[in-house]
Design an enzyme around this catalytic site. Structure first.
Site, PDB file in Angstrom:
ATOM      1  N   GLU A   1     130.179  73.331  13.102  1.00 24.36           N
ATOM      2  CA  GLU A   1     128.824  72.770  13.242  1.00 24.36           C
ATOM      3  C   GLU A   1     128.669  72.069  14.581  1.00 24.36           C
ATOM      4  O   GLU A   1     129.611  71.462  15.075  1.00 24.36           O
ATOM      5  CB  GLU A   1     128.560  71.755  12.113  1.00 24.36           C
ATOM      6  CG  GLU A   1     127.656  72.282  11.014  1.00 24.36           C
ATOM      7  CD  GLU A   1     126.190  72.434  11.425  1.00 24.36           C
ATOM      8  OE1 GLU A   1     125.881  72.629  12.615  1.00 24.36           O
ATOM      9  OE2 GLU A   1     125.335  72.367  10.528  1.00 24.36           O
ATOM     10  N   ASP A   2     127.467  72.139  15.126  1.00 23.48           N
ATOM     11  CA  ASP A   2     127.198  71.425  16.375  1.00 23.48           C
ATOM     12  C   ASP A   2     127.142  69.917  16.129  1.00 23.48           C
ATOM     13  O   ASP A   2     127.765  69.134  16.822  1.00 23.48           O
ATOM     14  CB  ASP A   2     125.901  71.923  17.021  1.00 23.48           C
ATOM     15  CG  ASP A   2     124.720  71.998  16.052  1.00 23.48           C
ATOM     16  OD1 ASP A   2     124.871  71.675  14.851  1.00 23.48           O
ATOM     17  OD2 ASP A   2     123.616  72.376  16.493  1.00 23.48           O
TER      18      ASP A   2
ATOM     19  N   ASP B   1     124.117  65.208  11.217  1.00 25.00           N
ATOM     20  CA  ASP B   1     123.128  64.141  11.358  1.00 25.00           C
ATOM     21  C   ASP B   1     122.985  63.469   9.988  1.00 25.00           C
ATOM     22  O   ASP B   1     123.741  62.569   9.648  1.00 25.00           O
ATOM     23  CB  ASP B   1     121.834  64.799  11.855  1.00 25.00           C
ATOM     24  CG  ASP B   1     120.741  63.825  12.228  1.00 25.00           C
ATOM     25  OD1 ASP B   1     121.062  62.724  12.690  1.00 25.00           O
ATOM     26  OD2 ASP B   1     119.560  64.168  12.061  1.00 25.00           O
TER      27      ASP B   1
ATOM     28  N   PHE C   1     118.590  61.514  20.075  1.00 23.20           N
ATOM     29  CA  PHE C   1     118.459  62.953  19.961  1.00 23.20           C
ATOM     30  C   PHE C   1     119.126  63.609  21.159  1.00 23.20           C
ATOM     31  O   PHE C   1     118.735  63.382  22.295  1.00 23.20           O
ATOM     32  CB  PHE C   1     116.989  63.366  19.859  1.00 23.20           C
ATOM     33  CG  PHE C   1     116.851  64.780  19.362  1.00 23.20           C
ATOM     34  CD1 PHE C   1     116.955  65.062  18.013  1.00 23.20           C
ATOM     35  CD2 PHE C   1     116.663  65.827  20.254  1.00 23.20           C
ATOM     36  CE1 PHE C   1     116.869  66.367  17.548  1.00 23.20           C
ATOM     37  CE2 PHE C   1     116.575  67.134  19.795  1.00 23.20           C
ATOM     38  CZ  PHE C   1     116.674  67.403  18.439  1.00 23.20           C
TER      39      PHE C   1
ATOM     40  N   ARG D   1     119.558  74.711  25.266  1.00 26.73           N
ATOM     41  CA  ARG D   1     120.829  75.169  24.676  1.00 26.73           C
ATOM     42  C   ARG D   1     121.846  75.534  25.748  1.00 26.73           C
ATOM     43  O   ARG D   1     123.050  75.440  25.541  1.00 26.73           O
ATOM     44  CB  ARG D   1     120.597  76.392  23.776  1.00 26.73           C
ATOM     45  CG  ARG D   1     119.787  76.103  22.518  1.00 26.73           C
ATOM     46  CD  ARG D   1     119.936  77.257  21.524  1.00 26.73           C
ATOM     47  NE  ARG D   1     118.933  77.240  20.471  1.00 26.73           N
ATOM     48  CZ  ARG D   1     119.020  76.523  19.351  1.00 26.73           C
ATOM     49  NH1 ARG D   1     120.065  75.744  19.155  1.00 26.73           N
ATOM     50  NH2 ARG D   1     118.066  76.576  18.456  1.00 26.73           N
TER      51      ARG D   1
HETATM   52  P1  IMP Z   1     121.511  67.401   9.179  1.00 27.10           P
HETATM   53  O1  IMP Z   1     121.196  68.336   8.048  1.00 27.10           O
HETATM   54  O2  IMP Z   1     120.533  66.261   9.218  1.00 27.10           O
HETATM   55  O3  IMP Z   1     122.939  66.920   9.203  1.00 27.10           O
HETATM   56  O4  IMP Z   1     121.205  68.134  10.534  1.00 27.10           O
HETATM   57  C1  IMP Z   1     121.846  69.219  10.905  1.00 27.10           C
HETATM   58  C2  IMP Z   1     121.125  70.009  11.967  1.00 27.10           C
HETATM   59  O5  IMP Z   1     119.993  69.336  12.563  1.00 27.10           O
HETATM   60  C3  IMP Z   1     122.092  70.223  13.097  1.00 27.10           C
HETATM   61  O6  IMP Z   1     122.932  71.302  12.852  1.00 27.10           O
HETATM   62  C4  IMP Z   1     121.161  70.436  14.267  1.00 27.10           C
HETATM   63  O7  IMP Z   1     120.776  71.775  14.328  1.00 27.10           O
HETATM   64  C5  IMP Z   1     119.971  69.563  13.963  1.00 27.10           C
HETATM   65  N1  IMP Z   1     120.099  68.274  14.680  1.00 27.10           N
HETATM   66  C6  IMP Z   1     120.365  67.063  14.142  1.00 27.10           C
HETATM   67  N2  IMP Z   1     120.419  66.111  15.093  1.00 27.10           N
HETATM   68  C7  IMP Z   1     120.199  66.743  16.276  1.00 27.10           C
HETATM   69  C8  IMP Z   1     120.156  66.290  17.655  1.00 27.10           C
HETATM   70  O8  IMP Z   1     120.335  65.108  18.021  1.00 27.10           O
HETATM   71  N3  IMP Z   1     119.894  67.266  18.580  1.00 27.10           N
HETATM   72  C9  IMP Z   1     119.696  68.573  18.273  1.00 27.10           C
HETATM   73  N4  IMP Z   1     119.748  69.030  16.997  1.00 27.10           N
HETATM   74  C10 IMP Z   1     119.989  68.125  16.015  1.00 27.10           C
HETATM   75 MG    MG Z   2     122.897  73.263  13.547  1.00 27.40          MG
END
Ligand code: IMP
Ligand code: MG
Length: 191
Positions: free
Chosen positions: A115-116, A119, A168, A181
């Protein structure tokens, strides 16, 4: 305008044409050093196991490409397309699988989700459940970034690159409205 000037302005490393280049948070070199260390650790842990790197699209494509090359083991690479509904900078937690694996998982496969960024944790906890239901040998997580201050659903991150504040971030695969990206470092958009 001559061809030479165009070529100068369009050099691959020049991201200044994007309105407001992101402010650097993690340099390309810092990232490479961390990815090498993660790769070595993963190679030790998965020696003699059938390792499947599962890249969660789109944000993880850059990280997964570098990580795969830092793991000195025979491994498989698979992709999972995921879309999370919500506005541009917030995850809604409603996750849709837009592209599934090309091959079924076997009971011998050890899945490493790449995973990148984690969050809220909603995307990852959903994906973990979906994958565990397919009964692989194991499911673990490798994330480049973690924003612990935003956790809604805690998920165990087995291999972590960096912890970041509640900002962000873009670059190294991460986007804002599909842009940035290709920025080679992780940065913050200036408002
Ligand atoms: P989560 O479900 O809230 O954990 O978010 C997961 C996805 O939201 C990540 O895989 C990203 O694609 C996107 N995301 C969350 N925070 C960021 C950020 O700071 N920058 C870019 N994408 C984000
Ligand atoms: Mg993602």
């Amino acid at each position: 305008m001559g061809a030479e000037r165009l070529a100068m302005r369009d050099q691959p490393g020049d991201h200044s044409r994007m309105t407001g280049a992101p402010e650097e948070l993690l340099s390309a070199q810092q990232i490479q050093e961390r990815v090498s260390a993660l790769g070595a650790e993963i190679a030790r842990d998965y020696a003699d196991k059938s390792l499947v790197l599962l890249c969660v699209l789109k944000g993880s494509f850059v990280f997964a490409a570098d990580l795969a090359r830092a793991i000195d083991l025979p491994l498989r690479v698979e992709f999972l397309g995921v879309r999370s509904y919500g506005d541009d900078t917030k995850s809604s937690g409603v996750v849709q699988i837009t592209q599934d694996l090309t091959r079924p998982l076997s009971g011998d496969d050890h899945i490493l989700l790449v995973e990148d960024i984690v969050d809220t944790g909603l995307t990852l906890s959903y994906l973990r459940e979906q994958l565990l239901a397919r009964l692989p040998a194991s499911v673990k997580v490798c994330a480049l970034l973690h924003k612990p201050s935003r956790t809604v659903r805690p998920v165990e991150i087995d291999y972590l690159g960096f912890t970041v504040e509640d900002v962000f971030v873009v670059g190294y695969g991460l986007d804002y409205a599909e842009r940035y990206r290709n920025v080679p470092y992780v940065g913050v958009l200036k408002s």
